[in-house]
Design a protein around this motif. Structure first.
Motif, PDB file in Angstrom:
ATOM      1  N   ASN A   1       0.848  -1.200   0.000  1.00 61.92           N
ATOM      2  CA  ASN A   1       0.000   0.000   0.000  1.00 61.92           C
ATOM      3  C   ASN A   1       0.879   1.244   0.000  1.00 61.92           C
ATOM      4  O   ASN A   1       0.550   2.262  -0.592  1.00 61.92           O
ATOM      5  CB  ASN A   1      -0.871   0.043   1.260  1.00 61.92           C
ATOM      6  CG  ASN A   1      -1.826  -1.116   1.314  1.00 61.92           C
ATOM      7  OD1 ASN A   1      -1.408  -2.238   1.515  1.00 61.92           O
ATOM      8  ND2 ASN A   1      -3.109  -0.845   1.111  1.00 61.92           N
ATOM      9  N   LEU A   2       2.011   1.114   0.727  1.00 59.86           N
ATOM     10  CA  LEU A   2       2.914   2.268   0.858  1.00 59.86           C
ATOM     11  C   LEU A   2       4.316   1.832   0.442  1.00 59.86           C
ATOM     12  O   LEU A   2       4.858   0.852   0.974  1.00 59.86           O
ATOM     13  CB  LEU A   2       2.939   2.738   2.325  1.00 59.86           C
ATOM     14  CG  LEU A   2       3.984   3.795   2.669  1.00 59.86           C
ATOM     15  CD1 LEU A   2       3.667   5.131   2.014  1.00 59.86           C
ATOM     16  CD2 LEU A   2       4.101   3.973   4.185  1.00 59.86           C
ATOM     17  N   LEU A   3       4.893   2.560  -0.502  1.00 63.12           N
ATOM     18  CA  LEU A   3       6.274   2.295  -0.907  1.00 63.12           C
ATOM     19  C   LEU A   3       7.171   3.394  -0.340  1.00 63.12           C
ATOM     20  O   LEU A   3       6.932   4.579  -0.591  1.00 63.12           O
ATOM     21  CB  LEU A   3       6.377   2.258  -2.438  1.00 63.12           C
ATOM     22  CG  LEU A   3       7.773   2.038  -3.007  1.00 63.12           C
ATOM     23  CD1 LEU A   3       8.319   0.663  -2.636  1.00 63.12           C
ATOM     24  CD2 LEU A   3       7.775   2.190  -4.532  1.00 63.12           C
ATOM     25  N   ILE A   4       8.151   2.976   0.430  1.00 66.04           N
ATOM     26  CA  ILE A   4       9.070   3.951   1.025  1.00 66.04           C
ATOM     27  C   ILE A   4      10.398   3.870   0.286  1.00 66.04           C
ATOM     28  O   ILE A   4      11.031   2.813   0.236  1.00 66.04           O
ATOM     29  CB  ILE A   4       9.292   3.656   2.525  1.00 66.04           C
ATOM     30  CG1 ILE A   4       7.958   3.700   3.265  1.00 66.04           C
ATOM     31  CG2 ILE A   4      10.282   4.620   3.121  1.00 66.04           C
ATOM     32  CD1 ILE A   4       8.068   3.258   4.726  1.00 66.04           C
ATOM     33  N   LEU A   5      10.813   4.980  -0.264  1.00 60.20           N
ATOM     34  CA  LEU A   5      12.069   5.017  -1.013  1.00 60.20           C
ATOM     35  C   LEU A   5      13.007   6.025  -0.361  1.00 60.20           C
ATOM     36  O   LEU A   5      12.711   7.227  -0.324  1.00 60.20           O
ATOM     37  CB  LEU A   5      11.804   5.436  -2.458  1.00 60.20           C
ATOM     38  CG  LEU A   5      10.912   4.488  -3.261  1.00 60.20           C
ATOM     39  CD1 LEU A   5      10.004   5.268  -4.188  1.00 60.20           C
ATOM     40  CD2 LEU A   5      11.749   3.511  -4.042  1.00 60.20           C
ATOM     41  N   ASP A   6      14.115   5.531   0.165  1.00 58.11           N
ATOM     42  CA  ASP A   6      15.063   6.416   0.848  1.00 58.11           C
ATOM     43  C   ASP A   6      16.214   6.745  -0.098  1.00 58.11           C
ATOM     44  O   ASP A   6      17.110   5.933  -0.310  1.00 58.11           O
ATOM     45  CB  ASP A   6      15.587   5.699   2.110  1.00 58.11           C
ATOM     46  CG  ASP A   6      16.373   6.643   3.008  1.00 58.11           C
ATOM     47  OD1 ASP A   6      16.481   7.833   2.672  1.00 58.11           O
ATOM     48  OD2 ASP A   6      16.886   6.176   4.043  1.00 58.11           O
ATOM     49  N   GLU A   7      16.146   7.915  -0.672  1.00 58.60           N
ATOM     50  CA  GLU A   7      17.161   8.400  -1.607  1.00 58.60           C
ATOM     51  C   GLU A   7      17.554   7.320  -2.623  1.00 58.60           C
ATOM     52  O   GLU A   7      18.715   6.897  -2.688  1.00 58.60           O
ATOM     53  CB  GLU A   7      18.402   8.882  -0.837  1.00 58.60           C
ATOM     54  CG  GLU A   7      18.018   9.856   0.257  1.00 58.60           C
ATOM     55  CD  GLU A   7      19.030  10.958   0.462  1.00 58.60           C
ATOM     56  OE1 GLU A   7      19.873  11.156  -0.418  1.00 58.60           O
ATOM     57  OE2 GLU A   7      18.958  11.626   1.499  1.00 58.60           O
ATOM     58  N   PRO A   8      16.617   6.889  -3.436  1.00 58.57           N
ATOM     59  CA  PRO A   8      16.885   5.731  -4.309  1.00 58.57           C
ATOM     60  C   PRO A   8      17.787   6.033  -5.491  1.00 58.57           C
ATOM     61  O   PRO A   8      18.207   5.105  -6.175  1.00 58.57           O
ATOM     62  CB  PRO A   8      15.483   5.351  -4.801  1.00 58.57           C
ATOM     63  CG  PRO A   8      14.708   6.604  -4.753  1.00 58.57           C
ATOM     64  CD  PRO A   8      15.244   7.400  -3.614  1.00 58.57           C
ATOM     65  N   THR A   9      18.071   7.293  -5.744  1.00 51.02           N
ATOM     66  CA  THR A   9      18.852   7.614  -6.952  1.00 51.02           C
ATOM     67  C   THR A   9      20.273   8.068  -6.634  1.00 51.02           C
ATOM     68  O   THR A   9      20.974   8.530  -7.530  1.00 51.02           O
ATOM     69  CB  THR A   9      18.155   8.724  -7.768  1.00 51.02           C
ATOM     70  OG1 THR A   9      18.006   9.859  -6.925  1.00 51.02           O
ATOM     71  CG2 THR A   9      16.801   8.274  -8.281  1.00 51.02           C
ATOM     72  N   VAL A  10      20.693   7.911  -5.390  1.00 50.16           N
ATOM     73  CA  VAL A  10      22.055   8.337  -5.016  1.00 50.16           C
ATOM     74  C   VAL A  10      23.081   7.535  -5.824  1.00 50.16           C
ATOM     75  O   VAL A  10      23.024   6.302  -5.868  1.00 50.16           O
ATOM     76  CB  VAL A  10      22.291   8.135  -3.503  1.00 50.16           C
ATOM     77  CG1 VAL A  10      23.761   8.334  -3.164  1.00 50.16           C
ATOM     78  CG2 VAL A  10      21.434   9.090  -2.702  1.00 50.16           C
ATOM     79  N   GLY A  11      23.981   8.239  -6.475  1.00 47.41           N
ATOM     80  CA  GLY A  11      25.052   7.583  -7.204  1.00 47.41           C
ATOM     81  C   GLY A  11      24.624   6.891  -8.474  1.00 47.41           C
ATOM     82  O   GLY A  11      25.300   5.971  -8.939  1.00 47.41           O
ATOM     83  N   VAL A  12      23.497   7.330  -9.042  1.00 44.35           N
ATOM     84  CA  VAL A  12      22.980   6.667 -10.247  1.00 44.35           C
ATOM     85  C   VAL A  12      23.221   7.546 -11.466  1.00 44.35           C
ATOM     86  O   VAL A  12      23.111   8.766 -11.398  1.00 44.35           O
ATOM     87  CB  VAL A  12      21.459   6.399 -10.065  1.00 44.35           C
ATOM     88  CG1 VAL A  12      20.837   5.901 -11.351  1.00 44.35           C
ATOM     89  CG2 VAL A  12      21.252   5.398  -8.955  1.00 44.35           C
ATOM     90  N   ASP A  13      23.531   6.925 -12.600  1.00 43.11           N
ATOM     91  CA  ASP A  13      23.746   7.687 -13.834  1.00 43.11           C
ATOM     92  C   ASP A  13      22.422   8.284 -14.301  1.00 43.11           C
ATOM     93  O   ASP A  13      21.341   7.786 -13.950  1.00 43.11           O
ATOM     94  CB  ASP A  13      24.344   6.773 -14.910  1.00 43.11           C
ATOM     95  CG  ASP A  13      23.416   5.622 -15.232  1.00 43.11           C
ATOM     96  OD1 ASP A  13      22.653   5.738 -16.205  1.00 43.11           O
ATOM     97  OD2 ASP A  13      23.432   4.616 -14.484  1.00 43.11           O
ATOM     98  N   PRO A  14      22.474   9.363 -15.105  1.00 38.22           N
ATOM     99  CA  PRO A  14      21.235  10.062 -15.492  1.00 38.22           C
ATOM    100  C   PRO A  14      20.218   9.160 -16.166  1.00 38.22           C
ATOM    101  O   PRO A  14      19.020   9.285 -15.927  1.00 38.22           O
ATOM    102  CB  PRO A  14      21.735  11.139 -16.457  1.00 38.22           C
ATOM    103  CG  PRO A  14      23.155  11.353 -16.088  1.00 38.22           C
ATOM    104  CD  PRO A  14      23.670  10.047 -15.602  1.00 38.22           C
ATOM    105  N   GLN A  15      20.674   8.227 -16.995  1.00 43.51           N
ATOM    106  CA  GLN A  15      19.732   7.351 -17.719  1.00 43.51           C
ATOM    107  C   GLN A  15      18.964   6.455 -16.733  1.00 43.51           C
ATOM    108  O   GLN A  15      17.742   6.337 -16.814  1.00 43.51           O
ATOM    109  CB  GLN A  15      20.514   6.488 -18.705  1.00 43.51           C
ATOM    110  CG  GLN A  15      19.629   5.840 -19.740  1.00 43.51           C
ATOM    111  CD  GLN A  15      20.437   4.983 -20.700  1.00 43.51           C
ATOM    112  OE1 GLN A  15      21.672   4.997 -20.675  1.00 43.51           O
ATOM    113  NE2 GLN A  15      19.745   4.241 -21.534  1.00 43.51           N
TER     114      GLN A  15
END
Lengths: 381, 305
Positions: free
Chosen positions: B151-165
């Motif tokens: 019901n609830l998705l918790i995302l803690d800074e999921p894009t840290v260190g990820v390439d733009p694509q």
């Protein structure tokens, strides 16, 4: 239970992908048991000591020694004797190493001369055995002489006394009192010793993987899942147990087939193995609970395994040392595991292992209890 | 999801101090704040990983604590750090986490295939995670939180260190999930991500929720203020102090050699600002109001601090 097995299954899959696991759990213990058996197995079933015998006296008493005492020991298979005519010939054979020692019964024995032992420098043990035989015979002879001296004239004729003396002139020098039913064969001893020694390394993975999960970040995900924290801990303990079980089962089969180890009644062996694995899991879990990182846990667990292994007689039968070492060895699961197998040796039933199994379970209960309390704190991020 | 008056201390450090907010179904809520603001502590409490010292969290009407086993099934948690087993394949990782959340075998297979398709990793699913790129691992990390349709998705800074694509792919996936009705709690210190994804945003600073609202509502808080970024050759602190003391702008913050200043009407004020700064100025950028400006206005700090 399903989740515990799920976690254990995942851990096993990870562990079995690491080739070092096979090395640690199967190859090393098997190889070391095999090597130990080759080295010490041959030493434990030595060839009979060979002695040259020169009887320069050829009297009644010296012939009792050369014709009765020594042949009776030879008959038991402990020695071989080679009769020679001169002292020089006997000494030469000993110095060349052709024989382990030479008995030279000097002229005038026993009243004015004794038995000389010519030692071979290459066989100190053989020489000691020769000395022991000679010393024992002389002591026996002295006892008879004292008895004869104490006999009142007229009690017996001289011939009767000589006959009595001759009748007691064959002392029981060597007697095998090894009680076969309580001693493991060397193959079994080294197979079991190495198996239980490496068991403490094999089971490390499961309990230490809690620390790995924390380092990897997956512990947080496990804690967020709809499962109790204690299930995670139980899963890790189950991993250790299953790894230990796989390793021990393979080692029992392999050492039986390849080395001829005789582990004993399967039910008793199974009970001992299960209790031994639980104790090993508990001990390594306590060590893991004291460590902050998987690396330090691994180091301390290795130290613990080696110390307990040495003290517990995994490498040599520490109980034969006697004294405090023998008592201290009972503080290790290894000693109880090996004692349990010994109690079953020679065809005793599985019931014979119950005292040792109970001791191992006590180890397991105490250490797993402490570990669970301590590791529960690790499960709080 | 509803959390009320959450508090958590670490010794004498007050990490979370009376945080309250709600997230509605199909809503994406952004929790913004610099490092150390308390974002991870707040979401750890909401995820049922950490026990709050005080306060209450409910998800789908059920209270959440570390011991609330059943209620946790309503939450999908994607931790900040990669939480994957590198010596298992992508598929094996997902299968394990699916079963951990109680999915049956047939459902697990179907759902794992489905999620692998969503994150674009179907072709690499049979390979060990240790062979994946950083972006692929990030996507798999998110996938592991989606398997049980929470019901609830918790995302803690999921894009840290990820390439733009990969970042674009991740944000696209989250937008899709929200459209499908999932409530999303998203923490980041990338303001552009929050602006793109979030229906509402909470600004967290030093453990307190200091503002909350839609992006439009929050930018309105700082008025019609532009943001002027000056890159200077020397003494940025001294220039920031002089700018704050002047009536040209306010809330000047320094980040390296860059000064960020909030100005009511940048085109009008810029000549006077440059005059005050003198010849030390190397570049000037003027930006219209955004969440970064809001944060600067509220806290006097940059989100990237």
């Amino acid at each position: 239970m399903k989740t515990i097995l799920l976690i254990a299954g995942k851990d096993l899959r990870q562990r079995l992908r690491d080739r070092s696991a096979y090395l640690q759990a199967i190859v090393l213990p098997l190889a070391l048991a095999f090597i130990y058996n080759l080295i010490f197995g041959s030493a434990a079933t030595p060839r009979p000591f060979e002695y040259a015998v020169a009887d320069l006296d050829r009297g009644l008493v010296s012939q009792a020694f050369t014709n009765q005492v020594l042949p009776s020991i030879e008959q038991d298979g402990y020695i071989k004797i080679r009769l020679v005519g001169t002292r020089e010939e006997a000494a030469s054979l000993a110095k060349e190493g052709t024989v382990d020692a030479a008995f030279v019964v000097q002229q005038g024995f026993p009243s004015t001369a004794g038995i000389d032992i010519v030692a071979s420098p290459d066989s100190p043990t053989g020489v000691e055995v020769a000395r022991s035989i000679a010393r024992s015979f002389v002591s026996e002879l002295n006892a008879v002489q004292l008895a004869v001296a104490a006999t009142k004239p007229g009690d017996a004729t001289q011939d009767e006394l000589v006959q009595r003396a001759l009748a007691t002139a064959s002392p029981l020098l060597v007697r095998d009192i090894s009680a076969q039913e309580k001693i493991l064969s060397l193959q079994t001893y080294f197979a079991a010793g190495m198996a239980v020694f490496f068991l403490f390394f094999t089971v490390q993975y499961g309990v230490s993987s809690i620390l790995d999960e924390r380092n990897l970040g997956t512990l947080v995900r496990l804690l967020a899942a709809p499962i109790p924290a204690r299930t995670i801990l139980a899963g890790k303990l189950a991993t250790s147990f299953l790894l230990g079980l796989i390793s021990m089962a393979l080692l029992v089969v392999a050492t039986s087939l390849l080395m001829g180890a005789e582990w004993g009644d399967p039910a008793g062996v199974a009970l001992l193995i299960i209790c031994g694995i639980l104790a090993a899991t508990g001990v390594t879990a306590v060590v893991a609970s004291l460590a902050r990182t998987p690396e330090s846990a691994g180091s301390w667990q290795a130290v613990t395994a080696v110390v307990l292994g040495l003290l517990g007689g995994a490498f040599f039968p520490i109980s034969q040392v006697g004294g405090i070492m023998s008592t201290l060895s009972l503080l290790t699961p290894h000693a109880w595991f090996l004692r349990g197998l010994s109690d079953m040796a020679g065809g005793a039933s599985a019931l014979a292992v119950l005292p040792s199994a109970a001791a191992l379970l006590a180890f397991a209960a105490a250490t797993i209890g402490i570990a669970v309390i301590r590791l529960s704190k690790v499960l709080q991020p | 999801m509803s959390c009320h008056d959450l508090r958590r201390n670490y010794g004498k450090l007050v990490a979370v101090n009376g945080v309250s907010f709600d997230i509605r179904p199909a809503e994406t809520y952004g929790l913004l704040g610099p490092n150390g603001a308390g974002k991870t502590t707040v979401i750890s409490i909401i995820a049922g990983v950490l026990q709050a010292d005080a306060g209450q969290v409910t998800v789908a009407g059920r209270p959440i604590t570390p011991r609330a086993i059943g209620a946790k099934a309503a939450i999908g948690y994607v931790p900040q750090e990669l939480a994957l087993y590198p010596d298992l394949t992508g598929r094996e990782n997902l299968r394990f986490f699916a079963k951990l959340y109680g999915l049956r075998s047939s459902e697990t297979k179907r759902r794992v295939d489905e999620v692998l398709g969503i994150i674009g990793l179907s072709e690499r699913a049979g390979q060990l995670v240790s062979t994946y790129s950083g972006g692929m691992k990030r996507r798999l990390n998110i996938a592991a939180g989606l398997l049980h349709r929470p019901n609830l998705l918790i995302l803690d800074e999921p894009t840290v260190g990820v390439d733009p694509q990969s970042r674009n792919a991740i944000l696209g996936n989250i937008e899709t999930l929200a459209r499908e009705g999932m409530a999303v709690l998203y923490t980041t210190h990338y303001m552009e991500e929050a602006q793109r994804l979030c229906d509402r945003v909470g600004v967290l600073d030093e453990g307190k929720l200091i503002a909350e609202g839609t992006v439009r509502e929050l930018t309105a808080m700082v008025g019609e203020q532009d943001r002027v970024r000056l890159t200077v050759a020397a003494e940025p602190q001294e220039l920031a102090r002089r700018l704050n003391a002047s009536d040209l702008g306010h809330s000047a913050a320094v980040d390296g050699n860059e000064i960020t200043l909030l100005v009511k009407d940048a085109p009008t004020a810029l000549p006077a600002i440059l005059d005050l700064a003198g010849q030390t100025v190397r570049s000037v950028i003027v930006e219209e109001p955004d969440l970064e400006a809001v944060f600067l206005h509220l806290t006097g700090k940059s989100l990237r601090d």
